[in-house]
Design a protein around this motif. Structure first.
Motif, short mmCIF file in Angstrom:
data_model
loop_
_atom_site.label_atom_id
_atom_site.label_comp_id
_atom_site.label_asym_id
_atom_site.label_seq_id
_atom_site.Cartn_x
_atom_site.Cartn_y
_atom_site.Cartn_z
N ASP A 1 0.83 -1.20 0.00
CA ASP A 1 0.00 0.00 0.00
C ASP A 1 0.87 1.26 0.00
N LEU A 2 1.93 1.25 0.80
CA LEU A 2 2.84 2.41 0.84
C LEU A 2 3.52 2.62 -0.50
N MET A 3 3.96 1.54 -1.14
CA MET A 3 4.62 1.63 -2.43
C MET A 3 3.66 2.15 -3.49
N ARG A 4 2.44 1.62 -3.50
CA ARG A 4 1.43 2.04 -4.48
C ARG A 4 1.01 3.49 -4.27
N ARG A 5 0.90 3.88 -3.01
CA ARG A 5 0.54 5.28 -2.72
C ARG A 5 1.62 6.22 -3.23
N ASP A 6 2.87 5.84 -3.08
CA ASP A 6 3.98 6.65 -3.58
C ASP A 6 3.91 6.78 -5.10
N LEU A 7 3.62 5.68 -5.79
CA LEU A 7 3.48 5.72 -7.25
C LEU A 7 2.32 6.63 -7.65
N TYR A 8 1.21 6.51 -6.93
CA TYR A 8 0.04 7.35 -7.19
C TYR A 8 0.38 8.83 -6.97
N GLU A 9 1.10 9.10 -5.90
CA GLU A 9 1.47 10.49 -5.59
C GLU A 9 2.35 11.07 -6.70
N LYS A 10 3.29 10.29 -7.21
CA LYS A 10 4.15 10.75 -8.30
C LYS A 10 3.34 10.97 -9.57
N ALA A 11 2.40 10.09 -9.84
CA ALA A 11 1.53 10.25 -11.01
C ALA A 11 0.69 11.51 -10.88
N LYS A 12 0.18 11.77 -9.69
CA LYS A 12 -0.64 12.96 -9.48
C LYS A 12 0.18 14.22 -9.71
N ALA A 13 1.42 14.23 -9.22
CA ALA A 13 2.30 15.40 -9.42
C ALA A 13 2.56 15.62 -10.91
N LYS A 14 2.77 14.53 -11.64
CA LYS A 14 3.01 14.61 -13.08
C LYS A 14 1.78 15.16 -13.80
N VAL A 15 0.61 14.68 -13.43
CA VAL A 15 -0.64 15.15 -14.03
C VAL A 15 -0.83 16.64 -13.76
#
Length: 79
Positions: free
Chosen positions: A25-39
């Motif tokens: 969950d922590l790893m996936r949240r980090d990926l999601y956070e990076k994707a959100k920043a990119k968006v």
């Protein structure tokens, strides 16, 4: 400071029917956070007329690069 609130992360997982054990969950949240920043960065460029299309979060926003590549047809050589 996190770009993603606990409520937002919970809503994302519920919307796309995702569930993870604690460590993943922590790893996936980090990926999601990076994707959100990119968006958000890309959409600022859209708002200023630098690009002609917008980006959005979707069900792939917490995928690893390898998972995304496999979905797009990347093949790994046989061992």
């Amino acid at each position: 400071m996190s770009l993603v609130t606990d409520a937002e992360w919970t809503d994302y997982k519920a919307k796309f029917n995702k569930s993870y054990e604690a460590e993943e969950d922590l790893m996936r949240r980090d990926l999601y956070e990076k994707a959100k920043a990119k968006v958000e960065e890309h959409n600022r460029k859209y708002d200023s007329g630098e690009v002609t299309w917008k980006m959005a979060i979707n069900h792939l926003s917490d995928d690893t690069q390898d998972e995304f590549a496999k979905r797009c047809g990347k093949r790994t050589p046989p061992k």
